[in-house]
Design a protein around this motif. Structure first.
Motif, PDB file in Angstrom:
ATOM      1  N   VAL A 171     -85.248 -54.690  -5.933  1.00 24.95           N
ATOM      2  CA  VAL A 171     -86.566 -55.030  -6.474  1.00 24.95           C
ATOM      3  C   VAL A 171     -86.705 -54.596  -7.932  1.00 24.95           C
ATOM      4  CG1 VAL A 171     -87.782 -52.898  -5.799  1.00 24.95           C
ATOM      5  CG2 VAL A 171     -89.019 -55.061  -5.868  1.00 24.95           C
ATOM      6  N   PHE A 186     -95.898 -56.939  -5.026  1.00 24.92           N
ATOM      7  CA  PHE A 186     -94.709 -57.397  -4.303  1.00 24.92           C
ATOM      8  C   PHE A 186     -94.227 -56.306  -3.345  1.00 24.92           C
ATOM      9  CE2 PHE A 186     -90.281 -58.162  -3.460  1.00 24.92           C
ATOM     10  CZ  PHE A 186     -90.186 -59.542  -3.333  1.00 24.92           C
ATOM     11  N   TRP A 190     -94.034 -56.664   0.530  1.00 24.53           N
ATOM     12  CA  TRP A 190     -92.686 -56.637   1.116  1.00 24.53           C
ATOM     13  C   TRP A 190     -92.043 -55.286   0.759  1.00 24.53           C
ATOM     14  CZ3 TRP A 190     -93.996 -61.288  -1.703  1.00 24.53           C
ATOM     15  CH2 TRP A 190     -94.354 -62.353  -0.863  1.00 24.53           C
ATOM     16  N   ALA A 196     -88.635 -58.580   2.694  1.00 22.44           N
ATOM     17  CA  ALA A 196     -88.553 -59.644   1.692  1.00 22.44           C
ATOM     18  C   ALA A 196     -87.678 -60.793   2.177  1.00 22.44           C
ATOM     19  CB  ALA A 196     -88.015 -59.080   0.380  1.00 22.44           C
ATOM     20  N   LEU A 204     -92.869 -66.948  -1.137  1.00 19.90           N
ATOM     21  CA  LEU A 204     -92.473 -66.175  -2.316  1.00 19.90           C
ATOM     22  C   LEU A 204     -92.896 -66.876  -3.606  1.00 19.90           C
ATOM     23  CD1 LEU A 204     -88.908 -65.127  -1.109  1.00 19.90           C
ATOM     24  CD2 LEU A 204     -90.847 -63.584  -1.449  1.00 19.90           C
ATOM     25  N   ILE A 226     -83.118 -62.695  -3.544  1.00 16.60           N
ATOM     26  CA  ILE A 226     -83.702 -62.090  -2.336  1.00 16.60           C
ATOM     27  C   ILE A 226     -82.930 -62.537  -1.098  1.00 16.60           C
ATOM     28  CG2 ILE A 226     -85.739 -62.098  -0.832  1.00 16.60           C
ATOM     29  CD1 ILE A 226     -87.432 -62.272  -3.440  1.00 16.60           C
TER      30      ILE A 226
END
Length: 299
Positions: A171, A186, A190, A196, A204, A226
């Motif tokens: 991330v 975010f 997640w 995620a 997303l 991701i």
């Protein structure tokens, strides 16, 4: 600025300040007397003390020295016209003590007494605290508080980054700017890579667009990363504690970001009201954060 000398004052006073009480040394001018007292730091006690000085030295100015330029004590005493406030650098008091009373014995003179001596000997070299207008004082505090909150946000961001590296480092690559709502939201939505990866592509993309991230190539690259990402660890003994910590820190981070935004709005409005803003706006590189800081620095 007016140059003062000892004869301008009926009395010279040193204050050794503390959170709960203040030690006072009072020296009536043209005498050999030094009177010592202790007053509480409560506003009522300070007012009673200040008014007692006015009563004992009617229609006369009194010099007051303290190792402060701002803070509750200075704010409290600045409103009394019969007091002239001098600031003495704490290191000057410490060096004076070392030079003339090196024994550190209990009967050594107090810092309040030393301040009075410095007033007597070096008044012309000391800085007088002359408050700016209420608008400038307010802007100065706002700028200072904003700078403090920004530093808090940097410290918090570093903690979040350190925790994410333990279980969810990807991330940090997806969002280069950590001090943003999209980064915070975010992670809140997640909180781990597993969360995620379960999200649908359109979910997303909708999230990114709702946070004003409209570059399709950036969003597509994020989604691809991701879906293809590999977990650093599957150990719940690592993931769960760090995930919980990050959740707590992110909540604090969002409060700080909102607070900084609120201060920015107030600072902008207060700065725009200053006549001298055109001077600082014209300086190269002086943006919306630096210009108000320069204005309050110059006064």
């Amino acid at each position: 600025m007016k140059a003062y000398n000892v004869n301008d004052f009926a009395a010279l006073i040193g204050i050794d300040w503390a959170d709960t009480k203040h030690d006072i040394c009072e020296h009536p001018n043209h005498t050999e007397k030094y009177q010592y007292s202790i007053i509480k730091s409560k506003p009522e006690a300070l007012h009673e003390w200040a008014m007692s000085l006015k009563k004992r030295y009617p229609s006369q100015q009194i010099a007051v020295a303290c190792e402060l330029k701002k803070g509750p004590l200075i704010y409290a005493l600045s409103k009394y016209n019969h007091l002239t406030l001098f600031t003495i650098n704490p290191s000057a008091v410490a060096n004076y003590r070392k030079a003339f009373t090196p024994s550190n014995a209990k009967d050594d003179p107090s810092d309040a007494f030393i301040q009075v001596e410095i007033l007597i000997l070096h008044m012309g070299k000391l800085t007088v605290i002359e408050p700016e207008s209420a608008a400038i004082r307010s802007l100065a505090q706002l700028v200072e508080y904003r700078r403090s909150l920004v530093q808090d946000s940097v410290d918090l961001s570093n903690k979040i980054t350190a925790a994410l590296k333990n279980y969810y480092p990807q991330v940090l690559e997806w969002f280069k700017e950590k001090g943003t709502y999209i980064f915070c939201d975010f992670i809140s939505k997640w909180p781990s890579l597993a969360h995620a990866k379960r999200a649908k592509k359109q979910t997303l993309l909708d999230f990114f667009n709702s946070h004003n991230s409209h570059y399709a190539h950036v969003n597509d690259a994020r989604v691809l990363s991701i879906k293809s990402a590999m977990a650093l660890t599957d150990d719940t003994g690592v993931i769960e504690p760090n995930q919980l910590l990050v959740g707590v820190l992110i909540a604090q981070f969002k409060v700080l970001l909102k607070g900084i935004e609120s201060l920015d709005k107030v600072i902008k409005k207060a700065y725009k009201a200053q006549d001298d803003k055109v001077i600082f706006d014209s300086l190269p590189g002086a943006g919306p954060q630096l210009s108000p800081r320069l204005l309050v620095a110059f006064g």
